[in-house]
Design a protein around this motif. Sequence first.
Motif, PDB file in Angstrom:
ATOM      1  N   TYR A  35      -0.403  -8.017   8.875  1.00 19.80           N
ATOM      2  CA  TYR A  35      -1.515  -8.973   8.905  1.00 19.80           C
ATOM      3  C   TYR A  35      -2.584  -8.558   7.901  1.00 19.80           C
ATOM      4  CZ  TYR A  35      -5.811 -11.151  10.568  1.00 19.80           C
ATOM      5  OH  TYR A  35      -7.012 -11.819  10.637  1.00 19.80           O
ATOM      6  N   TRP A  36      -2.930  -7.274   7.876  1.00 18.34           N
ATOM      7  CA  TRP A  36      -3.936  -6.765   6.952  1.00 18.34           C
ATOM      8  C   TRP A  36      -3.494  -6.979   5.498  1.00 18.34           C
ATOM      9  CZ3 TRP A  36      -3.526  -2.913   3.252  1.00 18.34           C
ATOM     10  CH2 TRP A  36      -4.718  -2.545   2.644  1.00 18.34           C
ATOM     11  N   LYS A  37      -2.205  -6.752   5.238  1.00 18.87           N
ATOM     12  CA  LYS A  37      -1.674  -6.857   3.880  1.00 18.87           C
ATOM     13  C   LYS A  37      -1.688  -8.300   3.383  1.00 18.87           C
ATOM     14  CE  LYS A  37       2.601  -5.721   3.445  1.00 18.87           C
ATOM     15  NZ  LYS A  37       3.888  -5.035   3.391  1.00 18.87           N
ATOM     16  N   GLU A  38      -1.421  -9.261   4.257  1.00 18.71           N
ATOM     17  CA  GLU A  38      -1.272 -10.651   3.845  1.00 18.71           C
ATOM     18  C   GLU A  38      -2.583 -11.437   3.834  1.00 18.71           C
ATOM     19  OE1 GLU A  38       1.605 -12.253   6.496  1.00 18.71           O
ATOM     20  OE2 GLU A  38       3.200 -10.941   5.771  1.00 18.71           O
ATOM     21  N   ASP A  39      -3.550 -11.058   4.644  1.00 18.65           N
ATOM     22  CA  ASP A  39      -4.766 -11.849   4.815  1.00 18.65           C
ATOM     23  C   ASP A  39      -5.952 -11.162   4.131  1.00 18.65           C
ATOM     24  OD1 ASP A  39      -6.797 -13.503   5.631  1.00 18.65           O
ATOM     25  OD2 ASP A  39      -6.251 -13.482   7.737  1.00 18.65           O
ATOM     26  N   ASP A  40      -6.555 -11.850   3.162  1.00 20.18           N
ATOM     27  CA  ASP A  40      -7.687 -11.264   2.432  1.00 20.18           C
ATOM     28  C   ASP A  40      -8.905 -11.057   3.327  1.00 20.18           C
ATOM     29  OD1 ASP A  40      -6.311 -11.075   0.062  1.00 20.18           O
ATOM     30  OD2 ASP A  40      -6.939 -13.058  -0.642  1.00 20.18           O
ATOM     31  N   SER A  41      -9.112 -11.935   4.296  1.00 18.44           N
ATOM     32  CA  SER A  41     -10.269 -11.760   5.177  1.00 18.44           C
ATOM     33  C   SER A  41     -10.096 -10.540   6.077  1.00 18.44           C
ATOM     34  CB  SER A  41     -10.505 -13.016   6.016  1.00 18.44           C
ATOM     35  OG  SER A  41      -9.398 -13.277   6.842  1.00 18.44           O
ATOM     36  N   ALA A  42      -8.866 -10.165   6.374  1.00 18.41           N
ATOM     37  CA  ALA A  42      -8.622  -8.967   7.183  1.00 18.41           C
ATOM     38  C   ALA A  42      -9.001  -7.707   6.422  1.00 18.41           C
ATOM     39  CB  ALA A  42      -7.158  -8.908   7.608  1.00 18.41           C
ATOM     40  N   LYS A  43      -8.951  -7.767   5.105  1.00 21.46           N
ATOM     41  CA  LYS A  43      -9.327  -6.601   4.297  1.00 21.46           C
ATOM     42  C   LYS A  43     -10.832  -6.320   4.374  1.00 21.46           C
ATOM     43  CE  LYS A  43      -5.476  -6.579   1.132  1.00 21.46           C
ATOM     44  NZ  LYS A  43      -4.602  -7.670   1.404  1.00 21.46           N
ATOM     45  N   LYS A  44     -11.621  -7.315   4.757  1.00 17.87           N
ATOM     46  CA  LYS A  44     -13.053  -7.097   4.959  1.00 17.87           C
ATOM     47  C   LYS A  44     -13.307  -6.379   6.281  1.00 17.87           C
ATOM     48  CE  LYS A  44     -14.420 -11.304   2.533  1.00 17.87           C
ATOM     49  NZ  LYS A  44     -15.019 -12.620   2.701  1.00 17.87           N
ATOM     50  N   VAL A  45     -12.459  -6.641   7.268  1.00 15.12           N
ATOM     51  CA  VAL A  45     -12.655  -6.099   8.613  1.00 15.12           C
ATOM     52  C   VAL A  45     -11.992  -4.737   8.775  1.00 15.12           C
ATOM     53  CG1 VAL A  45     -12.250  -6.558  11.059  1.00 15.12           C
ATOM     54  CG2 VAL A  45     -12.783  -8.441   9.522  1.00 15.12           C
ATOM     55  N   LEU A  46     -10.858  -4.535   8.117  1.00 15.11           N
ATOM     56  CA  LEU A  46     -10.110  -3.283   8.240  1.00 15.11           C
ATOM     57  C   LEU A  46      -9.863  -2.684   6.864  1.00 15.11           C
ATOM     58  CD1 LEU A  46      -7.384  -4.404  10.805  1.00 15.11           C
ATOM     59  CD2 LEU A  46      -9.373  -2.990  11.288  1.00 15.11           C
ATOM     60  N   GLU A  47      -9.830  -1.360   6.806  1.00 12.61           N
ATOM     61  CA  GLU A  47      -9.464  -0.637   5.594  1.00 12.61           C
ATOM     62  C   GLU A  47      -8.194   0.159   5.886  1.00 12.61           C
ATOM     63  OE1 GLU A  47     -12.780   1.915   4.872  1.00 12.61           O
ATOM     64  OE2 GLU A  47     -14.007   0.320   4.016  1.00 12.61           O
ATOM     65  N   PHE A  48      -7.356   0.319   4.881  1.00 11.94           N
ATOM     66  CA  PHE A  48      -6.134   1.109   5.042  1.00 11.94           C
ATOM     67  C   PHE A  48      -6.270   2.355   4.188  1.00 11.94           C
ATOM     68  CE2 PHE A  48      -1.609   2.020   4.012  1.00 11.94           C
ATOM     69  CZ  PHE A  48      -1.188   2.278   5.306  1.00 11.94           C
ATOM     70  N   ASP A  49      -6.103   3.538   4.789  1.00 13.58           N
ATOM     71  CA  ASP A  49      -6.287   4.798   4.057  1.00 13.58           C
ATOM     72  C   ASP A  49      -4.967   5.434   3.628  1.00 13.58           C
ATOM     73  OD1 ASP A  49      -5.230   5.838   6.380  1.00 13.58           O
ATOM     74  OD2 ASP A  49      -6.946   7.112   6.852  1.00 13.58           O
ATOM     75  N   GLY A  50      -3.896   4.674   3.703  1.00 11.46           N
ATOM     76  CA  GLY A  50      -2.588   5.206   3.348  1.00 11.46           C
ATOM     77  C   GLY A  50      -1.717   5.458   4.568  1.00 11.46           C
ATOM     78  N   TYR A  51      -2.333   5.750   5.696  1.00 13.29           N
ATOM     79  CA  TYR A  51      -1.601   6.013   6.931  1.00 13.29           C
ATOM     80  C   TYR A  51      -2.141   5.213   8.116  1.00 13.29           C
ATOM     81  CZ  TYR A  51      -0.085  10.066   4.271  1.00 13.29           C
ATOM     82  OH  TYR A  51       0.429  10.884   3.305  1.00 13.29           O
ATOM     83  N   ASN A  52      -3.447   4.998   8.144  1.00  9.82           N
ATOM     84  CA  ASN A  52      -4.104   4.390   9.309  1.00  9.82           C
ATOM     85  C   ASN A  52      -5.015   3.256   8.882  1.00  9.82           C
ATOM     86  OD1 ASN A  52      -3.201   6.582  11.170  1.00  9.82           O
ATOM     87  ND2 ASN A  52      -4.454   7.797   9.770  1.00  9.82           N
TER      88      ASN A  52
END
Length: 158
Positions: free
Chosen positions: A42-59
């Motif tokens: 979900y985070w990978k596909e949705d640009d608005s999710a990237k505002k709410v969540l960050e991915f640090d490589g593992y979490n």
Amino acid sequence: METKTISEYGYIYKGTTKPNNLSIKFVHVEVKKAQFDELYDYWKEDDSAKKVLEFDGYNLKATSYVGIIQTSNLSIEILPKIYDANNDEDKTRNIFIQMLKPLLDINKVQINKANLSTTKNKNIYEMFITMFVNYVDEMIHKGLKSSYILKEDNQFFL
């Protein structure tokens, strides 16, 4: 559906990828691998999710947004950063609603009707739904239009 609660800047991690630098200041949550993978997709596909969540490589890490992220089998409620080990969820939700009162023009009557004293097992989304349903119920009972047109005639109905 499983519901998890974290604070702003809290981590969402799989059991094997628990971050070493977890701050005790924020509330973090462990999820199952399938749940994490769905949330990551979900985070990978949705640009608005990237505002709410960050991915640090593992979490995944919550940013400065609060609210609810929901997938097919997981619901994650992100509470304000005042939610920590010292504050319980209900207290934090009530503080959050108090913070939103001026923004959303919520009055005390609406909050009392939403039964915020019994917020156990109610997330933010359900609390707003309760307030909305109570408001609609009140409008229906008052009537949308309270003036009637007087008409005298031989009618077959009243």
